[in-house]
Scaffold this active site. Sequence first.
Site, mmCIF file in Angstrom:
data_model
loop_
_atom_site.group_PDB
_atom_site.id
_atom_site.type_symbol
_atom_site.label_atom_id
_atom_site.label_comp_id
_atom_site.label_asym_id
_atom_site.label_seq_id
_atom_site.Cartn_x
_atom_site.Cartn_y
_atom_site.Cartn_z
ATOM 1 N N CYS A 17 -19.932 82.320 -17.002
ATOM 2 C CA CYS A 17 -18.734 83.268 -16.819
ATOM 3 C C CYS A 17 -17.667 82.327 -16.587
ATOM 4 O O CYS A 17 -17.756 81.314 -15.930
ATOM 5 C CB CYS A 17 -18.915 84.446 -15.895
ATOM 6 S SG CYS A 17 -19.072 84.224 -14.207
ATOM 7 N N CYS A 20 -17.176 80.893 -13.036
ATOM 8 C CA CYS A 20 -17.715 79.759 -12.581
ATOM 9 C C CYS A 20 -16.820 78.490 -12.388
ATOM 10 O O CYS A 20 -17.172 77.504 -12.096
ATOM 11 C CB CYS A 20 -19.004 79.394 -13.639
ATOM 12 S SG CYS A 20 -20.146 80.389 -13.725
ATOM 13 N N ASP A 426 2.924 72.263 -37.087
ATOM 14 C CA ASP A 426 2.935 70.965 -38.004
ATOM 15 C C ASP A 426 3.851 71.143 -39.084
ATOM 16 O O ASP A 426 3.911 71.883 -39.799
ATOM 17 C CB ASP A 426 1.724 70.204 -37.924
ATOM 18 C CG ASP A 426 1.886 68.966 -38.710
ATOM 19 O OD1 ASP A 426 2.283 68.225 -38.246
ATOM 20 O OD2 ASP A 426 0.947 68.735 -39.579
ATOM 21 N N ASP A 624 -2.897 70.359 -39.525
ATOM 22 C CA ASP A 624 -4.113 69.909 -40.544
ATOM 23 C C ASP A 624 -4.400 68.680 -40.547
ATOM 24 O O ASP A 624 -5.542 68.092 -41.235
ATOM 25 C CB ASP A 624 -3.581 70.375 -42.040
ATOM 26 C CG ASP A 624 -2.793 69.549 -42.373
ATOM 27 O OD1 ASP A 624 -1.671 68.902 -41.604
ATOM 28 O OD2 ASP A 624 -2.819 69.218 -43.633
ATOM 29 N N ASP A 628 -3.117 65.870 -35.466
ATOM 30 C CA ASP A 628 -2.903 67.176 -34.851
ATOM 31 C C ASP A 628 -4.203 67.633 -33.878
ATOM 32 O O ASP A 628 -4.131 68.685 -33.233
ATOM 33 C CB ASP A 628 -2.821 68.044 -35.991
ATOM 34 C CG ASP A 628 -1.538 67.919 -36.851
ATOM 35 O OD1 ASP A 628 -0.729 67.514 -36.317
ATOM 36 O OD2 ASP A 628 -1.667 68.099 -38.092
#
Length: 742
Positions: A17, A20, A426, A624, A628
């Site tokens: 979870c 943690c 971008d 893309d 990036d």
Amino acid sequence: MTWSPQRLHLKLGGMHCSLCVESVRKAVLRLPGVRSVHVSIAHEEALVEYEPDRLSAEAISRALEDIGFRVRPPDEAIRVQEEETELRRARGLAWWAGALLGLASAMMLASALWGPSQPRALAMGGLAVFAAVGPGRWVLRNAWQAVRRGILNQDVLAAASALAGVAGGTVGLVLPGFPPGEFFGAAVFVFAFHIIGGYLSVAVHVRASQSVRRLLSLAPSTAWRLLPDGSEEEVPVSNLRPGDRVRVRPGERVPADGVVVQGASAVDESLLTGEPMPVDKSVGDEVVGGSLNQLGSLVVEVTRVGPDSFLQAVARHVAEARALKPGVLRLVDWVLLWFVPVVFAAGAAGFLAWTLGGMLVVGRPDWARGAFAALSALVMGYPCALGMATPLAIVRASGEAARRGILMRSGEAFQLLGRVDTFVLDKTGTVTEGRPRLAACRTLGMAEEELLRLAAGAESPSEHPLARAVVEGAATRGIGVPGAEDFAAHPGRGIEARVDGRWVLAGSARFLRERGVDTAPLASVARELQGRGQTTVLVAVDGRPAGVLGIEDPLKRDAAETVRELRGRDCRVVLLTGDDRRTAQAVAQEACIEEVLSEVLPGQKAEVVRALQAQGRRVAMVGDGINDAPALMQADVGVAMGAGADIAVDSADVVLVSGRLGALVDAVELARRSYGLTVGNVAVALAFNGVGVVAATSGLVRPVWAMLAMAVSVGLVLARSLVGRLGRVRERQLAGGAPLQE
């Protein structure tokens, strides 16, 4: 001796979870020499900065293993295999849980029809014990690890509820007033529903991400190394060293980072930089490993190999960005922060009310009723549907998103998309089409059609992307393209050819000047087109300047509308690009973007995202290209265009498969509705059990009501998640003009 800090990137197992995260941080920060710790629950990773003279990597791993976490092997393929094994195991346990539910339900139905019996109670007890030591063993193990770390999460609540059922059933076998079959049955139900919910969570979150391996596979596995005698030998790229010289022929990928020492060519770096225009390379220019040589033959002197190379640096940045990604406390974990203590408090209150309270009110404690109230409160306290609330909402949203060309790779991040307040876009391939197009034709005394006809004819034999744009531009305008004679290409500079008996030159101003052409009359026109963000090709006919062609990367048709809609939702929109400021400003103005960050190097994009996050912004990065990828991973939500590089897609949480930027707005709307569905599911899951816990403190609520609450709440969550629509996302136009139907 002064040691510089080192970074240790760890893949962890046993993180159940988002609570943690703090356990990992506390365990590592206690160690001497640790400077910082970043933990990602989404990817189960930690990035530790430490002083190697005071602490070893092995000591960090041991500290995490001592509190129940597993440090997984560094090999990506092994980690992927482990995750796939985990998914298969969870699926198998879910089948066992389904069988247990069926048997327990049949026994409870028999008890309702013919009354309870000792044999059925013993059989139900056998199912409960089998569930505890068999399929549900991991529930108890996870709960123990969580308690060791000081965490009260869903595993702890499930274990407490199931063990209370087993305890109540065991007591009921020897004492009257405790219905053993009902208590045992409740334990079976808790184990079974929790196991099924665990499988749904694993199915949503486990995916075979091969991003780093795909990135590194861009570089060729072998290279042609030049020997001192001028001959060539094929060697593995791993054998290359700085100073080696390699030959790169047309159509081959550059095997390593280096400098051109012989030849000239145009090199396609689009997969690496995201920019569509090929880059002309000649002696003295740097080339990047993995880029594609298009035209001439090159001899490259290797300058960087191994961890210092561009591709490996990006792979390292992607891996580090995963761990640096901001943590988000999951909704269910946030609810459990207060719900788990309430359940335990209610159980204690019920016990005290019938013992201490009974002694104060009537003069004697009712130990049996107090124990019954405490155990019943714990049994009622586990909301089985809670573990299914988020996964089912995500599954529902993924179906709606897929119909709109949106792929969800990270469900919870997809829901977070609806709460993003800053979108970083971008430029190339995201806001623009990512492919060159003829935008302008300016002439000096010659008809535009004639200039374009001659230029297209001269460029027709060339495979250069700019040449293709000129030829396609002429064809689009209905201009016939004549054939060329005596064609000659000069990589990095331009071309020359004879068209209809006229000598045509096309290329850079420097190339035309080398051929004796006065380019001064074309200079002002070239500057004007460059000011609009266009790449210019100068044309001369029969030795005289004739005109200038402007090549641009056109804006996507829905880019401006998408930006306006995002800004209309009070979102900040930022254009991020490596282009010069003049080109970036021209694109931003056309796309209605007011904030521009230009001339940003590939390695700086993730830093830009981190800087925005440091301002308290919730950031979505849309891109893309390979450059990036670290920023996509660093962002709160990474959104990749479907036509982008594999590494960008693998690093993203959401993929716009169609490449239509307008789908981003659809994704935001779906994300908001998906999160709303999750909130509703959590409310339903808690409603029955919350009321039941309070009622159970009276000591009058039988465990059968807990099983009924589990069944009804799970049924309602299933119905809310899988029936109907998430709400209408209004119709918008595809890039080609066709409407996206609901």
